[in-house]
Enzyme design. Structure first.
Site, short mmCIF file in Angstrom:
data_model
loop_
_atom_site.label_atom_id
_atom_site.label_comp_id
_atom_site.label_asym_id
_atom_site.label_seq_id
_atom_site.Cartn_x
_atom_site.Cartn_y
_atom_site.Cartn_z
N LYS A 25 8.94 -6.48 -3.52
CA LYS A 25 8.51 -7.58 -2.64
C LYS A 25 8.38 -8.91 -3.42
O LYS A 25 8.84 -9.94 -2.96
CB LYS A 25 7.15 -7.25 -1.98
CG LYS A 25 7.16 -5.98 -1.14
CD LYS A 25 5.81 -5.71 -0.49
CE LYS A 25 4.67 -5.50 -1.45
NZ LYS A 25 4.79 -4.28 -2.30
N ARG A 98 -2.26 -5.25 4.86
CA ARG A 98 -2.19 -3.90 4.29
C ARG A 98 -2.97 -2.90 5.12
O ARG A 98 -2.99 -1.71 4.77
CB ARG A 98 -2.78 -3.92 2.89
CG ARG A 98 -1.75 -3.88 1.75
CD ARG A 98 -2.54 -4.02 0.47
NE ARG A 98 -1.93 -3.57 -0.72
CZ ARG A 98 -1.29 -4.35 -1.61
NH1 ARG A 98 -1.09 -5.62 -1.35
NH2 ARG A 98 -0.88 -3.84 -2.74
N ARG A 137 7.06 -2.74 -15.27
CA ARG A 137 6.92 -4.15 -14.83
C ARG A 137 6.16 -4.98 -15.86
O ARG A 137 5.16 -4.53 -16.42
CB ARG A 137 6.17 -4.19 -13.49
CG ARG A 137 5.75 -5.59 -13.07
CD ARG A 137 5.40 -5.70 -11.62
NE ARG A 137 4.44 -4.72 -11.15
CZ ARG A 137 4.19 -4.49 -9.87
NH1 ARG A 137 4.83 -5.18 -8.94
NH2 ARG A 137 3.32 -3.58 -9.51
N ARG A 170 0.28 -5.33 -16.22
CA ARG A 170 -0.89 -5.23 -15.35
C ARG A 170 -1.66 -3.93 -15.58
O ARG A 170 -1.06 -2.88 -15.73
CB ARG A 170 -0.46 -5.32 -13.87
CG ARG A 170 -0.24 -6.73 -13.39
CD ARG A 170 0.44 -6.78 -12.04
NE ARG A 170 -0.16 -5.91 -11.03
CZ ARG A 170 0.27 -5.80 -9.78
NH1 ARG A 170 1.31 -6.52 -9.39
NH2 ARG A 170 -0.32 -5.00 -8.92
N ARG A 181 -2.66 4.13 -5.56
CA ARG A 181 -2.14 3.06 -4.70
C ARG A 181 -1.17 3.62 -3.65
O ARG A 181 -1.13 3.17 -2.51
CB ARG A 181 -1.44 1.99 -5.55
CG ARG A 181 -2.43 1.14 -6.33
CD ARG A 181 -1.83 0.58 -7.59
NE ARG A 181 -1.00 -0.58 -7.38
CZ ARG A 181 -0.16 -1.07 -8.29
NH1 ARG A 181 -0.03 -0.48 -9.46
NH2 ARG A 181 0.54 -2.14 -8.04
P1 ADP Z 1 6.28 -5.32 -5.63
O1 ADP Z 1 5.99 -6.81 -5.55
O2 ADP Z 1 6.79 -4.77 -4.35
O3 ADP Z 1 5.14 -4.53 -6.18
P2 ADP Z 1 8.10 -6.14 -7.78
O4 ADP Z 1 8.99 -7.15 -7.16
O5 ADP Z 1 7.03 -6.64 -8.69
O6 ADP Z 1 7.49 -5.14 -6.67
O7 ADP Z 1 9.05 -5.10 -8.55
C1 ADP Z 1 8.49 -4.02 -9.30
C2 ADP Z 1 9.29 -3.87 -10.60
O8 ADP Z 1 10.60 -3.38 -10.28
C3 ADP Z 1 9.48 -5.17 -11.38
O9 ADP Z 1 9.40 -4.87 -12.76
C4 ADP Z 1 10.89 -5.63 -10.99
O10 ADP Z 1 11.53 -6.34 -12.05
C5 ADP Z 1 11.60 -4.31 -10.70
N1 ADP Z 1 12.55 -4.39 -9.58
C6 ADP Z 1 12.40 -5.10 -8.42
N2 ADP Z 1 13.47 -4.90 -7.60
C7 ADP Z 1 14.28 -4.04 -8.25
C8 ADP Z 1 15.56 -3.44 -7.92
N3 ADP Z 1 16.16 -3.68 -6.75
N4 ADP Z 1 16.10 -2.60 -8.83
C9 ADP Z 1 15.47 -2.33 -10.01
N5 ADP Z 1 14.28 -2.87 -10.38
C10 ADP Z 1 13.70 -3.71 -9.51
P1 AMP Z 2 -0.32 -6.19 -5.39
O1 AMP Z 2 -0.23 -7.36 -6.33
O2 AMP Z 2 0.17 -6.50 -4.02
O3 AMP Z 2 0.28 -4.94 -5.99
O4 AMP Z 2 -1.88 -5.90 -5.22
C1 AMP Z 2 -2.69 -5.53 -6.32
C2 AMP Z 2 -4.05 -5.07 -5.81
O5 AMP Z 2 -4.73 -6.17 -5.18
C3 AMP Z 2 -4.04 -3.96 -4.77
O6 AMP Z 2 -3.92 -2.66 -5.33
C4 AMP Z 2 -5.39 -4.18 -4.09
O7 AMP Z 2 -6.46 -3.72 -4.88
C5 AMP Z 2 -5.48 -5.71 -4.05
N1 AMP Z 2 -4.87 -6.27 -2.82
C6 AMP Z 2 -3.76 -7.06 -2.76
N2 AMP Z 2 -3.49 -7.38 -1.48
C7 AMP Z 2 -4.44 -6.78 -0.71
C8 AMP Z 2 -4.68 -6.70 0.68
N3 AMP Z 2 -3.88 -7.32 1.57
N4 AMP Z 2 -5.74 -5.98 1.10
C9 AMP Z 2 -6.54 -5.36 0.24
N5 AMP Z 2 -6.38 -5.37 -1.09
C10 AMP Z 2 -5.32 -6.08 -1.58
#
Ligand code: ADP
Ligand code: AMP
Length: 227
Positions: A25, A98, A137, A170, A181
């Site tokens: 995302k 969420r 990541r 992270r 999660r």
């Molecule tokens: P989210 O925001 O949904 O948690 P991220 O965009 O941060 O996911 O992506 C999670 C990890 O996977 C990051 O390290 C990113 O570089 C990698 N990633 C994202 N999209 C892809 C893809 N299509 N193929 C391989 N790796 C990806």
């Molecule tokens: P994310 O960056 O989206 O992976 O979110 C990291 C963490 O932030 C999650 O595991 C939750 O603890 C908190 N968080 C982010 N967005 C929300 C949401 N919409 N509602 C509740 N907790 C959230």
């Protein structure tokens, strides 16, 4: 599924990116934000900023986030409410809503502001692919730029490509917290698939493909060619 034909003539895009941790995302938000000059509203980023700043809200949120649980609906709704009214070309909501309660709160807010959601994009992906994505990541916290040690490595290990500043791993990007999660996603967030299907807003994309293919699919869905 609703047609998105109105996006051929409408400049604004108001989007929700829905999917589990690691589905891409944040990565796709950067692309879509640039394409349509949207505001990227990530509640995870907003909460991490509050944690880094040591605000009262940040202090409350930190332990919850580290444990992979959800911060309260009222806190995240408050964060979104502060930002959503100042997005002239529209916005991408990343990681929000969420829960069904958050979706209902958002619906009231968008009605009040007369800014209806155009599409909810569901990032469809097999759970097996997610752990490797999450654990590898690396993030440049000030900008939100996202890297991956295997799939999208920075030019210099551990450093942001643009600023040269250090990347962070992270605290919640580990196997144990990922499992928590994922369980929370299934029980609290997955019901939104049904919720937004009924609202005729849900569009699925295959998020298991390489990043560039996923971007292409999303941009084509959102009628990027006319811009
Ligand atoms: P989210 O925001 O949904 O948690 P991220 O965009 O941060 O996911 O992506 C999670 C990890 O996977 C990051 O390290 C990113 O570089 C990698 N990633 C994202 N999209 C892809 C893809 N299509 N193929 C391989 N790796 C990806
Ligand atoms: P994310 O960056 O989206 O992976 O979110 C990291 C963490 O932030 C999650 O595991 C939750 O603890 C908190 N968080 C982010 N967005 C929300 C949401 N919409 N509602 C509740 N907790 C959230």
């Amino acid at each position: 599924m609703a047609s998105l034909d109105h996006l051929k003539t409408q400049a604004e895009r108001r989007l929700i990116f829905l999917g589990p941790a690691g589905c891409g995302k944040g990565t796709q938000s950067a692309v879509v934000k640039e394409a349509f000059k949207l505001n990227h509203l990530s509640t995870g980023d907003m909460l991490r900023e509050a944690v880094a700043a040591g605000t009262d809200l940040g202090k409350k949120a930190k332990a919850i986030m580290d444990a992979g649980e959800l911060v309260s609906d009222s806190i995240v709704l408050g964060l979104v409410e502060q930002k959503i009214s100042s997005c002239p070309n529209g916005f991408i909501l990343d990681g929000f809503p969420r829960t069904v309660a958050q979706a209902e709160g958002l619906s009231e807010l968008t009605k009040k502001l007369n800014t209806p959601i155009d599409a909810v994009i569901l990032f469809d992906i097999d759970e097996d692919l997610l752990l490797r994505r999450v654990c590898g990541r690396r993030v440049h916290a000030p900008s939100g730029r996202v890297y991956h040690i295997e799939f999208n490595p920075p030019k210099v290990e551990g450093k942001d490509d643009i600023t040269g500043e250090p990347l962070i791993h992270r605290k919640d990007d580990n196997e144990e917290t990922f499992k928590k999660r994922m369980a929370v996603y299934k029980s609290e967030t997955a019901p939104l698939i049904d919720y937004y299907t009924k609202a005729n807003l849900l569009h699925r994309i295959d998020a298991s493909k390489p990043t560039a293919d996923v971007s292409k699919a999303i941009l084509s869905l959102l009628c990027a060619a006319t811009h």
